[in-house]
Design an enzyme around this catalytic site. Structure first.
Site, PDB file in Angstrom:
ATOM      1  N   GLN A 152       9.553  38.823  14.065  1.00 14.11           N
ATOM      2  CA  GLN A 152       8.384  38.301  14.794  1.00 14.11           C
ATOM      3  C   GLN A 152       8.621  38.251  16.306  1.00 14.11           C
ATOM      4  OE1 GLN A 152       6.789  34.739  12.157  1.00 14.11           O
ATOM      5  NE2 GLN A 152       8.901  35.227  11.707  1.00 14.11           N
ATOM      6  N   GLY A 177      10.891  23.479  26.126  1.00 12.97           N
ATOM      7  CA  GLY A 177      12.265  22.951  26.230  1.00 12.97           C
ATOM      8  C   GLY A 177      12.947  23.463  27.493  1.00 12.97           C
ATOM      9  N   GLY A 208       9.850  28.395  27.299  1.00 14.37           N
ATOM     10  CA  GLY A 208       9.034  27.501  26.480  1.00 14.37           C
ATOM     11  C   GLY A 208       9.152  26.088  27.026  1.00 14.37           C
ATOM     12  N   ARG A 215       7.666  35.876  -5.452  1.00 14.60           N
ATOM     13  CA  ARG A 215       8.635  36.550  -4.585  1.00 14.60           C
ATOM     14  C   ARG A 215       8.462  36.005  -3.170  1.00 14.60           C
ATOM     15  NH1 ARG A 215      10.215  37.892  -8.840  1.00 14.60           N
ATOM     16  NH2 ARG A 215      10.796  39.980  -9.584  1.00 14.60           N
ATOM     17  N   GLY A 252      22.957  25.578  24.838  1.00 11.53           N
ATOM     18  CA  GLY A 252      23.709  25.096  25.994  1.00 11.53           C
ATOM     19  C   GLY A 252      22.867  24.416  27.042  1.00 11.53           C
ATOM     20  N   ASP A 290       5.961  30.622  19.336  1.00 16.46           N
ATOM     21  CA  ASP A 290       5.480  29.409  18.662  1.00 16.46           C
ATOM     22  C   ASP A 290       4.118  28.942  19.195  1.00 16.46           C
ATOM     23  OD1 ASP A 290       8.005  29.602  17.544  1.00 16.46           O
ATOM     24  OD2 ASP A 290       8.869  28.074  18.856  1.00 16.46           O
ATOM     25  N   THR A 329       6.520  31.926  24.335  1.00 19.79           N
ATOM     26  CA  THR A 329       7.118  31.567  23.050  1.00 19.79           C
ATOM     27  C   THR A 329       6.219  32.054  21.931  1.00 19.79           C
ATOM     28  OG1 THR A 329       7.710  29.828  21.482  1.00 19.79           O
ATOM     29  CG2 THR A 329       6.154  29.190  23.168  1.00 19.79           C
ATOM     30  N   GLU A 382       7.774  27.748   8.771  1.00 19.33           N
ATOM     31  CA  GLU A 382       9.170  27.376   8.487  1.00 19.33           C
ATOM     32  C   GLU A 382       9.412  25.863   8.520  1.00 19.33           C
ATOM     33  OE1 GLU A 382      11.675  29.098  11.516  1.00 19.33           O
ATOM     34  OE2 GLU A 382      10.591  28.125  13.154  1.00 19.33           O
TER      35      GLU A 382
END
Ligand code: F6P
Length: 360
Positions: A286, A118, A116, A278, A80, A142, A140, A237
């Site tokens: 995390q 953003g 963060g 696997r 949002g 990240d 963050t 990711e």
């Protein structure tokens, strides 16, 4: 002691371990040292959009036992954008003036925003538009916020990913398998490179370094030739397919998130090496857990320093961690300098020096 102030604090964007430790430090410094009032704004800017604005006064007793708690006692959201806010009827509206009005309705002299890059970019725009005295604190998992060496939550996330690798090593060896651990980090590979080195991964794949499947398979086969019939791979990711496609999954509400590269690699590694593979997707584990001592330490230092900035009347600034110290910099500078993993930096060199395959 200076004039009395009423300050607001909010957490914005994805949560992480250490947010409550920052809130605690802010309250201790602002209430305990300066005798100011601290208003905790609920669910990021959404609390300011609400009428009446949703906020709770925070005192030192309320934050007493929060040092070790994950999550955020104030709630947060990573959805949002207020400049194009999704309305229940499916339209989007600019709700920036509602947020600015909410800040002034609460009678705030300044706002501490923990976010963060953003969230900080959005909050800075709001601050400039509406006369909000803003101070930022980087958080963050990240660790991609520019300038600062560390953001709150990163160290805990690396600890969790490292522990996962430690556990995977043994089961990989017992079953002669290739174990793939997919970790978060959005567009940056900081979690993967740090945890990969610390957790003894054989292969580390990050979005900043292009890879080929042939190189990955060669590494696994080399190990097999040495009698090591197992390998451990950590992948960020945001790593793409070999041909450059982004792998995402739907999370509802028309939104998509990175996810699935681990399974993509598993299939191909199995095909080319014959090894049983696997996949473990670590996901939001995390972001939880007890904050590491380093995260608690940085959170505490950031919280105290952010309040001191307000006491000095220094706004549009963010506290950063550089060379074991707090350094204040302009929020604009931090937003401008997105921080990915440096492909020629120390960690990448270390990984290569250890014989870890980076896929290139
Ligand atoms: O930015 C933090 C982060 O955990 C990223 O690493 C991840 O890509 C994303 O948020 C997940 O978002 P959500 O919580 O909306 O699933």
């Amino acid at each position: 002691m200076g004039e009395h102030k009423r300050i607001g604090i909010l957490t914005s964007g994805g949560d992480c371990a250490g947010l409550n430790a920052v809130i605690r430090a802010v309250v201790h410094r602002a209430v305990g040292t300066y005798n100011w009032e601290v208003m905790g704004i609920l669910r990021a800017t959404q609390g300011l959009m609400h009428r009446p604005p949703q906020a709770v006064q925070l005192d030192q007793n309320q934050v007493d036992a929060t040092l070790t708690l994950a999550g955020t006692m104030l709630g947060t959201t990573n959805k949002g954008n207020p400049f194009a806010f999704p309305m229940p009827d499916g339209t989007v509206r600019d709700r920036s003036s509602d947020i600015i009005e909410g800040y002034h309705q609460l009678g705030l002299d300044a706002l501490i925003a923990i976010g963060g890059d953003g969230s900080l970019a959005i909050l800075r725009k709001l601050a400039q538009q509406g006369g909000i005295n803003l101070v930022g604190i980087p958080k963050t998992i990240d660790n991609d916020v520019g300038v600062t060496e560390r953001s709150i939550g990163f160290d805990t996330a690396v600890n969790i990913a490292t522990e996962a690798l430690d556990r995977l090593q043994f089961t990989a060896a017992s079953h002669d398998r290739v174990m793939i651990l997919e970790v978060m980090g959005r567009d940056a590979g900081h979690i993967a490179i740090s945890a990969g080195i610390a957790g003894g991964a054989d292969i580390i794949l990050i979005p900043e370094i292009p890879y080929t499947l042939a190189n990955i398979c060669r590494k696994i086969q080399e190990r097999q030739k040495q009698g090591k019939n197992y390998s451990v791979v950590i992948v960020s990711e945001a790593v793409r397919t070999e041909t450059g496609e982004v792998i995402e999954c739907s999370v509802g509400f028309g939104e998509r998130r990175y996810g699935g590269i681990g399974h993509y690699l598993a299939e191909r590694i199995c095909d080319c090496t014959g090894a049983e593979t696997r996949v473990t997707v670590l996901g939001h584990t995390q972001r939880g857990g007890i904050p590491s001592p380093l995260d608690r330490l940085i959170a505490s230092a950031f919280g105290v320093a952010a309040v001191d900035l307000i006491a000095e009347g220094k706004y549009d600034q963010i506290v950063t961690w550089q060379n074991r110290q707090i350094v204040n910099v302009a929020i604009a500078e931090v937003i401008d300098k997105y921080q990915a993993v440096d492909p020629s930096g120390t960690l990448v060199k270390t990984a290569r020096g250890l014989g870890i395959c980076l896929g290139d």
